[in-house]
Design a protein around this motif. Sequence first.
Motif, PDB file in Angstrom:
ATOM      1  N   PHE A 111      -9.182  14.918 -15.708  1.00 51.92           N
ATOM      2  CA  PHE A 111      -7.960  14.363 -15.126  1.00 51.92           C
ATOM      3  C   PHE A 111      -7.889  14.730 -13.654  1.00 51.92           C
ATOM      4  O   PHE A 111      -8.443  15.734 -13.212  1.00 51.92           O
ATOM      5  N   GLU A 112      -7.205  13.879 -12.920  1.00 47.82           N
ATOM      6  CA  GLU A 112      -6.957  14.149 -11.512  1.00 47.82           C
ATOM      7  C   GLU A 112      -5.746  13.344 -11.067  1.00 47.82           C
ATOM      8  O   GLU A 112      -5.301  12.417 -11.745  1.00 47.82           O
ATOM      9  N   THR A 113      -5.195  13.717  -9.951  1.00 50.05           N
ATOM     10  CA  THR A 113      -4.098  12.974  -9.342  1.00 50.05           C
ATOM     11  C   THR A 113      -4.459  12.710  -7.887  1.00 50.05           C
ATOM     12  O   THR A 113      -5.329  13.382  -7.322  1.00 50.05           O
ATOM     13  N   ASN A 114      -3.816  11.707  -7.312  1.00 50.91           N
ATOM     14  CA  ASN A 114      -4.039  11.488  -5.875  1.00 50.91           C
ATOM     15  C   ASN A 114      -2.702  11.381  -5.155  1.00 50.91           C
ATOM     16  O   ASN A 114      -1.638  11.428  -5.777  1.00 50.91           O
TER      17      ASN A 114
ATOM     18  N   PHE B  54      -6.847   0.093  -7.204  1.00 49.15           N
ATOM     19  CA  PHE B  54      -5.700   0.661  -7.922  1.00 49.15           C
ATOM     20  C   PHE B  54      -5.402   2.068  -7.419  1.00 49.15           C
ATOM     21  O   PHE B  54      -4.236   2.439  -7.233  1.00 49.15           O
ATOM     22  N   LEU B  55      -6.460   2.846  -7.191  1.00 46.85           N
ATOM     23  CA  LEU B  55      -6.271   4.221  -6.737  1.00 46.85           C
ATOM     24  C   LEU B  55      -5.825   4.296  -5.279  1.00 46.85           C
ATOM     25  O   LEU B  55      -5.168   5.253  -4.878  1.00 46.85           O
ATOM     26  N   SER B  56      -6.169   3.294  -4.493  1.00 52.07           N
ATOM     27  CA  SER B  56      -5.805   3.318  -3.069  1.00 52.07           C
ATOM     28  C   SER B  56      -4.454   2.674  -2.784  1.00 52.07           C
ATOM     29  O   SER B  56      -3.899   2.821  -1.695  1.00 52.07           O
ATOM     30  N   HIS B  57      -3.915   1.942  -3.757  1.00 55.45           N
ATOM     31  CA  HIS B  57      -2.592   1.318  -3.587  1.00 55.45           C
ATOM     32  C   HIS B  57      -1.522   2.400  -3.556  1.00 55.45           C
ATOM     33  O   HIS B  57      -1.558   3.352  -4.331  1.00 55.45           O
ATOM     34  N   ASN B  58      -0.557   2.238  -2.665  1.00 56.81           N
ATOM     35  CA  ASN B  58       0.513   3.242  -2.552  1.00 56.81           C
ATOM     36  C   ASN B  58       1.614   2.953  -3.566  1.00 56.81           C
ATOM     37  O   ASN B  58       2.551   2.206  -3.295  1.00 56.81           O
ATOM     38  N   TRP B  59       1.502   3.563  -4.740  1.00 53.61           N
ATOM     39  CA  TRP B  59       2.478   3.345  -5.812  1.00 53.61           C
ATOM     40  C   TRP B  59       3.766   4.125  -5.583  1.00 53.61           C
ATOM     41  O   TRP B  59       4.797   3.819  -6.175  1.00 53.61           O
ATOM     42  N   LEU B  60       3.721   5.104  -4.689  1.00 59.05           N
ATOM     43  CA  LEU B  60       4.936   5.867  -4.371  1.00 59.05           C
ATOM     44  C   LEU B  60       5.910   5.019  -3.557  1.00 59.05           C
ATOM     45  O   LEU B  60       7.128   5.104  -3.737  1.00 59.05           O
ATOM     46  N   ALA B  61       5.358   4.190  -2.687  1.00 61.03           N
ATOM     47  CA  ALA B  61       6.214   3.336  -1.848  1.00 61.03           C
ATOM     48  C   ALA B  61       6.710   2.127  -2.624  1.00 61.03           C
ATOM     49  O   ALA B  61       7.778   1.576  -2.324  1.00 61.03           O
ATOM     50  N   ASP B  62       5.960   1.731  -3.639  1.00 56.52           N
ATOM     51  CA  ASP B  62       6.282   0.535  -4.426  1.00 56.52           C
ATOM     52  C   ASP B  62       7.256   0.934  -5.532  1.00 56.52           C
ATOM     53  O   ASP B  62       6.891   1.126  -6.685  1.00 56.52           O
ATOM     54  N   ASN B  63       8.529   1.114  -5.162  1.00 57.06           N
ATOM     55  CA  ASN B  63       9.465   1.765  -6.079  1.00 57.06           C
ATOM     56  C   ASN B  63      10.496   0.834  -6.710  1.00 57.06           C
ATOM     57  O   ASN B  63      11.531   1.279  -7.183  1.00 57.06           O
ATOM     58  N   GLU B  64      10.224  -0.456  -6.738  1.00 55.91           N
ATOM     59  CA  GLU B  64      11.153  -1.377  -7.394  1.00 55.91           C
ATOM     60  C   GLU B  64      10.894  -1.357  -8.904  1.00 55.91           C
ATOM     61  O   GLU B  64      11.285  -0.451  -9.586  1.00 55.91           O
TER      62      GLU B  64
END
Length: 349
Positions: free
Chosen positions: A7-10, A199-209
Amino acid sequence: MTENLQFETNDQGVGIITLAREKALNSLSYDMVTHMLQLLKKWKNEDAIQVILLEGAGERAFCAGGDIKSLYQTRERENGFQEAKQFFNIEYELDLLIATYPKPILVLMDGIVMGGGVGLSYGASHRVVTEKTKWAMPEMNIGFFPDVGACYFLSQTPGYTGRYAALTATTLTGADAIFMGCADYFIPSESFSTLRDQFLSHNWLADNENRNQSVHLFLQAFIQEPPASELAALQQKIDHHFSNKTIDLIIASLEAEKDEFARDTAQLLRKKSPLSLKVTLAHLKQSQSSTLEETYETDKILAMHFLQCEDFYEGVRSVLIDKTREPAYQYKSIEDVPDDLALSFFREL
């Protein structure tokens, strides 16, 4: 953390879980399900993790299921039965957590997806299959039953296709899995590397809808129309035979026909454990009016009965240990199995 689970996180909000038991086709051990459950519970409440990627190591399998050989050996150990019970409890809790997880889980189902692998993937929010996907609930081949909640979701499929998949243990394609509602997207396996990187490079933190919708939209650049489902093409025949109320009648219906499908399917069913067939059909019927949670509770009860049933050990011996594929089950035919015996499997031990 077990070496069989990576496992890992980014810093983009992704948590990655990789089933890393490649030589065993990423089959699930007790340590793997335990640590995965702990990890997902932890990430559930971490704002730094907003989406999960679940995958299998290597190119051959997402997950071939539970470690059946280990379960086979439980009766040789002093506390083996309790160890097996604990494994099932943790595995089912993990599957249910995935099915109710508040954050998107993208599961990449390339190669073999069977048994426990189906349990892991079914409840995920975004389920991707490929042209290499081999999807099955193969438990009927070893004198067991389709567990991991399968009797619930295989009761929700078009017509009686799920009943057919459960009782015959037939290996299906990714397109079939989509047809049954057990997968969502068809993406060629050659696109997985690019998909994963993006998928790993997409900024999911900013995509908060709506992140579930965001993952769905992200996948649109990769998805293709799946090939025609062979299972869908067979549905009319399947419904004709498998709509019968008992295993005896299903087999009689098949054996009354002359076509190749009916003949081959009847022969396939005749090779299964008659006791397993009766118990499984009863479970499928019951699960039609049960919740997923209730089905898991029944799975726990049935699993304990099967672990004390000679048919399970005979099935595993013939298929996985000696590999003769000629099991000598307790009953020779469906007609020989007492109804009371099959029903007794649903009572807590």
